[in-house]
Design an enzyme around this catalytic site. Sequence first.
Site, mmCIF file in Angstrom:
data_model
loop_
_atom_site.group_PDB
_atom_site.id
_atom_site.type_symbol
_atom_site.label_atom_id
_atom_site.label_comp_id
_atom_site.label_asym_id
_atom_site.label_seq_id
_atom_site.Cartn_x
_atom_site.Cartn_y
_atom_site.Cartn_z
ATOM 1 N N THR A 176 18.673 77.344 -18.006
ATOM 2 C CA THR A 176 18.355 76.608 -19.241
ATOM 3 C C THR A 176 18.411 77.462 -20.503
ATOM 4 O O THR A 176 17.815 77.106 -21.516
ATOM 5 C CB THR A 176 16.966 75.946 -19.130
ATOM 6 O OG1 THR A 176 15.969 76.975 -18.975
ATOM 7 C CG2 THR A 176 16.900 74.985 -17.949
ATOM 8 N N TRP A 177 19.148 78.573 -20.460
ATOM 9 C CA TRP A 177 19.292 79.392 -21.666
ATOM 10 C C TRP A 177 19.901 78.559 -22.793
ATOM 11 O O TRP A 177 19.387 78.518 -23.918
ATOM 12 C CB TRP A 177 20.161 80.610 -21.340
ATOM 13 C CG TRP A 177 20.346 81.579 -22.473
ATOM 14 C CD1 TRP A 177 19.681 81.597 -23.675
ATOM 15 C CD2 TRP A 177 21.239 82.693 -22.507
ATOM 16 N NE1 TRP A 177 20.121 82.651 -24.447
ATOM 17 C CE2 TRP A 177 21.074 83.343 -23.756
ATOM 18 C CE3 TRP A 177 22.168 83.219 -21.604
ATOM 19 C CZ2 TRP A 177 21.820 84.475 -24.122
ATOM 20 C CZ3 TRP A 177 22.888 84.348 -21.963
ATOM 21 C CH2 TRP A 177 22.717 84.963 -23.208
ATOM 22 N N TYR A 186 14.012 81.808 -24.226
ATOM 23 C CA TYR A 186 15.066 80.835 -24.545
ATOM 24 C C TYR A 186 14.572 79.915 -25.662
ATOM 25 O O TYR A 186 13.998 78.848 -25.418
ATOM 26 C CB TYR A 186 15.462 80.018 -23.313
ATOM 27 C CG TYR A 186 15.964 80.835 -22.144
ATOM 28 C CD1 TYR A 186 16.378 82.155 -22.298
ATOM 29 C CD2 TYR A 186 16.024 80.286 -20.870
ATOM 30 C CE1 TYR A 186 16.837 82.898 -21.218
ATOM 31 C CE2 TYR A 186 16.485 81.019 -19.784
ATOM 32 C CZ TYR A 186 16.883 82.326 -19.959
ATOM 33 O OH TYR A 186 17.335 83.056 -18.879
ATOM 34 N N TYR A 190 23.393 84.875 -12.441
ATOM 35 C CA TYR A 190 23.480 84.108 -13.685
ATOM 36 C C TYR A 190 24.824 84.361 -14.347
ATOM 37 O O TYR A 190 25.538 85.288 -13.977
ATOM 38 C CB TYR A 190 22.302 84.382 -14.627
ATOM 39 C CG TYR A 190 22.224 85.742 -15.288
ATOM 40 C CD1 TYR A 190 23.013 86.059 -16.383
ATOM 41 C CD2 TYR A 190 21.309 86.696 -14.852
ATOM 42 C CE1 TYR A 190 22.921 87.292 -17.016
ATOM 43 C CE2 TYR A 190 21.191 87.922 -15.479
ATOM 44 C CZ TYR A 190 22.007 88.221 -16.559
ATOM 45 O OH TYR A 190 21.909 89.436 -17.184
ATOM 46 N N ALA A 222 23.751 73.612 -18.084
ATOM 47 C CA ALA A 222 24.263 72.266 -18.359
ATOM 48 C C ALA A 222 23.541 71.726 -19.576
ATOM 49 O O ALA A 222 22.313 71.831 -19.669
ATOM 50 C CB ALA A 222 24.065 71.345 -17.162
#
Length: 331
Positions: free
Chosen positions: A24-25, A61, A216, A293
Amino acid sequence: MSHDMLTRPIGGSGITASVIGLGTWAIGGWMWGGTDRAASIAAIQAAVDEGVSLIDTAPAYGQGVAEEIVGEALQGRRDKVVLATKCGLIWHARQGNHFFDYDGQPVHRHLGRASIIHEVEQSLRRLRTDCIDHYITHWQDPTTPVEETMAALEELKRAGKIRSIGASNCSVSDVRAYLAAGQLDAVQEEYSMLRRDIEDTLLPVCLQAGVSVLSYSSLALGLLAGRIGPDRVFSGDDQRKDNPRFSQENLRRVAALMEEIAPVARAHSATLAQVVIAWTVQQSGITFALCGARNPEQARENAAAGRLRLSSADLQTISDAAGRHLTTLNA
């Protein structure tokens, strides 16, 4: 792709999660040109509905933005996911080493006990939960002994605040120090067919110690998704704007790679990105692949990669093509 979602254990924690994790970056917006909250929530919910049970986030983030969005999205779905977040990048105090500035304010790398205790409470509040399934030191802090950091994490585990322990962006010596100080369940490192250096360093150590590896940037910031052509322009604070990895020459080489692995994708009725992700989680020592995403369509596409099983011949074809086209890529 009629298979079930592939799942694997996180080290020795007793926790099992889908091999595809949602990173979720980008959802945090920072260094990605902002965020669309509604689309982000829909993306998280779509991923969970498609069988993705591993959700990875971090306070850094967007300075809490991603965690808050994840917390909102998981209302009513919390029991379906293994929730991972991080500690060690702080802006509430000036301790440890200065790392970067965010909106003109300093962010430090610090993994002292008091700071970790403070951070976990902030994350629990933003995530709207009473327990974090996998808690990760985001960047390593040379000013704090690993023994102090691990003691704090073990304390949180005994208190029921966290269930397992991970470390990210760490060296082989860091991993050995964590293993000597307590139970390290997983490490999180950059890995893709473009960036494979940990195959000779971290992966053998982790395999021997039973430590899981979460990769990642599995799609190399989208470069390996098969959709970024030589004419793509990045703007604003998008980190890819001035990244040499996204040079015109590199984009041409990646396009040639994608053309070569396209028959594998067609044979599996899969997209190029799905094939790249499936290849990643079938590499020795790689346990999970975190994929970003920003909308439901991307989330569903990534999730389907966890139901794709490539044959040994497929894997060899892809590896050979990557060797031809990516070895001289400017990474």
